[in-house]
Design an enzyme around this catalytic site. Structure first.
Site, mmCIF file in Angstrom:
data_model
loop_
_atom_site.group_PDB
_atom_site.id
_atom_site.type_symbol
_atom_site.label_atom_id
_atom_site.label_comp_id
_atom_site.label_asym_id
_atom_site.label_seq_id
_atom_site.Cartn_x
_atom_site.Cartn_y
_atom_site.Cartn_z
ATOM 1 N N MET A 255 20.995 50.620 17.708
ATOM 2 C CA MET A 255 20.489 50.609 19.071
ATOM 3 C C MET A 255 21.527 50.090 20.065
ATOM 4 S SD MET A 255 17.476 51.908 19.421
ATOM 5 C CE MET A 255 17.836 53.178 18.219
ATOM 6 N N HIS B 154 24.837 46.475 22.911
ATOM 7 C CA HIS B 154 23.493 46.636 22.359
ATOM 8 C C HIS B 154 22.485 46.868 23.477
ATOM 9 C CE1 HIS B 154 19.928 46.074 19.891
ATOM 10 N NE2 HIS B 154 20.710 46.105 18.828
ATOM 11 N N HIS B 155 21.518 47.742 23.207
ATOM 12 C CA HIS B 155 20.512 48.088 24.207
ATOM 13 C C HIS B 155 19.656 46.886 24.589
ATOM 14 C CE1 HIS B 155 18.620 50.920 26.717
ATOM 15 N NE2 HIS B 155 18.697 51.973 25.928
ATOM 16 N N ALA B 156 19.572 45.884 23.725
ATOM 17 C CA ALA B 156 18.827 44.676 24.065
ATOM 18 C C ALA B 156 19.500 43.900 25.196
ATOM 19 C CB ALA B 156 18.688 43.772 22.841
ATOM 20 N N ASN C 166 16.748 45.244 30.377
ATOM 21 C CA ASN C 166 16.266 46.606 30.547
ATOM 22 C C ASN C 166 15.114 46.663 31.530
ATOM 23 O OD1 ASN C 166 17.599 48.471 28.305
ATOM 24 N ND2 ASN C 166 17.321 46.425 27.443
#
Length: 486
Positions: free
Chosen positions: A24, A137-139, A315
């Site tokens: 991710m 990382h998408h986090a 996000n």
């Protein structure tokens, strides 16, 4: 008060979605004019600006017994040289070699015990160019806020003004112990709902506004539920995936897509979806798949980040399910169909419903969040991800060297072998295609079909690619409107 360093429910879900086969992280391949900077020169330049993005010196700390979402903590062992890597391509250093390297780099998961980012300096490209491969990382970051971070880390002129130094030298804060993390999470869970209740009582003083908001949210949730009940059709893009990736790209022209939407109506995103549907349909027919009447479903992330939040990490995205009528071979009819469907989706409030669910997820216990994320990954709610991110419409530089091309990469979820990310930059609209290594061994063929679909759509709309003029800008003659009658 909630801990500002604690991951939101959406940020945390990207950790739960990650598997050995599904990484991710968002990524990108940036191609610059040469010569490449010295490795240590690049490291020093990045370190001098890390105080502008302090999350890049932080790693995750996990709450014992999964009683709370992870929190960001300073990494006491942070070393920039670990995150900034250095490599070179074998001769002749073509785009083909760069794509292969990008696929291998993007196949490697980020180490969760360290800050969740990497930057690779790639030398040896033909024509004296070099590249940077970035992974985050998408986090930590979504596509839109990532664009803002790029404008912080890069320069907007060849001779930029010096970056203001930090107020003080960075020193990591002490790491919290496991009992401290557990106590903080339990205290936050017990006290934050009281703050929420007070906020609810405050807004109830305006009943009409509350009724409007509740009504909009309920309509959006209904639209999301209906979209979820209509599962995506079977496709060659929905198979079990492994950990390895292929990465390729298609160059596009933003003015050309604007001319298409001016001629046919709708939006640039409608034109992008039309080209994608055309490329996927041609690829499927090339491999013997029947596309007659087939409408694939694309998961289209939508930014709900307010202007005042631009540049903030984390996000702020919702999602819409967009139709891809791969069986419609006429490009004008395909775009008219997508335009009508997208207008209906926007009116239905799907994105609003997705945002409501995202906000509610912040109050779900972490164990429930983890199971929900895994369940969503197994369901066939969509066939492919198509994300279109607006980038800076001015040139960027690093060490006086201009960024020539920027190709984005979107991660693959389980059972989804293809993701398409589009980013505009300085008049360009470039497509980055991420594919599972084994499921789509001919990803370059798919890229060629997408390129042909763009050309076919532009020709049908009388929207040629912009021609360079003095100063390197591009202009496009206004295309004649096309009748929109059925």
């Amino acid at each position: 008060m909630p801990n500002p360093d604690r991951l939101t429910g959406l940020d945390s879900s990207f950790l739960h979605l990650e598997r050995d086969s599904a990484h991710m992280h968002v990524a990108g391949c940036s191609v610059f004019e040469g010569p490449a900077p010295d490795y240590w020169e690049l490291v020093d330049a990045i370190v001098s600006r890390l105080h502008l993005v302090p999350r890049y010196r932080q790693r995750l700390a996990f709450v014992p017994l999964e009683q709370g979402r992870p929190v960001w903590v300073d990494d006491p062992h942070f070393k920039a040289a670990y995150h900034v890597r250095h490599t070179a391509l074998p001769r002749p250093g073509s785009d083909r070699e760069l794509k292969r390297l990008a696929g291998r780099v993007f196949s490697q998961a980020l180490d969760r015990s360290r800050p969740l980012w990497e930057l690779w300096l790639v030398e040896g490209l033909a024509d004296g160019r070099f590249a940077l491969l970035s992974k985050t990382h998408h986090a930590l970051v979504d596509g839109v806020s990532g664009v803002d971070i790029a404008t912080v880390l890069f320069d907007t002129s060849r001779d930029p003004a010096p970056v203001a130094p930090p107020d003080h030298e960075w020193a990591p804060r002490p790491l919290p112990t496991g009992p401290q993390l557990l106590a903080d999470a339990l205290l936050e869970r017990a006290t934050v709902p009281a703050e929420i209740a007070r906020g609810v009582r405050a807004v109830l003083r305006g009943p009409r506004q509350v009724a409007d908001r509740v009504g909009t949210a309920l309509v959006g949730l209904g639209a999301m539920a209906w979209a979820g009940l209509n599962t995506a059709p079977p496709s060659p893009f929905n198979v079990r995936i492994g950990p390895h990736r292929r990465f390729t790209w298609v160059n596009g022209d933003l003015n050309q897509f604007k001319a298409i939407k001016n001629a046919l109506g709708g939006t640039v995103n409608d034109a992008v979806l039309t080209a994608v549907a055309g490329g996927l349909g041609s690829y499927m027919r090339l491999h013997g798949h029947d596309t007659d009447g087939v409408v694939l479903k694309a998961m289209v992330p939508v930014s709900v980040r307010a202007d005042v939040e631009r540049g903030a990490l984390g996000n702020r995205v919702a999602a819409m399910w967009a139709p891809l009528p791969v069986g419609v071979t006429d490009p004008i009819q395909r775009m008219l169909m997508i335009r009508r469907e997208m207008d209906g989706i926007k009116e239905s409030g799907q994105a609003v419903g997705a945002q409501v669910l995202t906000e509610l997820s912040g109050f779900a216990p972490p164990t429930i969040m983890a199971q929900a994320a895994r369940l969503q990954a197994r369901q066939r709610l969509f066939n492919v991800v198509v994300t279109n991110v607006p980038g800076p419409q001015f040139p960027l530089y690093i060490g006086g060297r201009e960024l020539l091309r920027l190709y984005p990469m979107v991660p693959l979820a389980e059972n989804t072998a293809l993701g398409i990310a589009i980013m505009s930059y300085n008049g360009q609209l470039n497509f980055g295609l991420t594919a599972d290594y084994d499921a789509l061994p001919d990803a370059e063929t798919l890229a060629e079909e997408l390129r042909a679909a763009i050309e076919e759509l532009a020709a049908a709309a009388n929207a040629p690619e912009g021609e360079p003029v003095d100063g390197g800008e591009k202009v496009v003659e206004a295309a004649q409107p096309v009748p929109t009658a059925e």
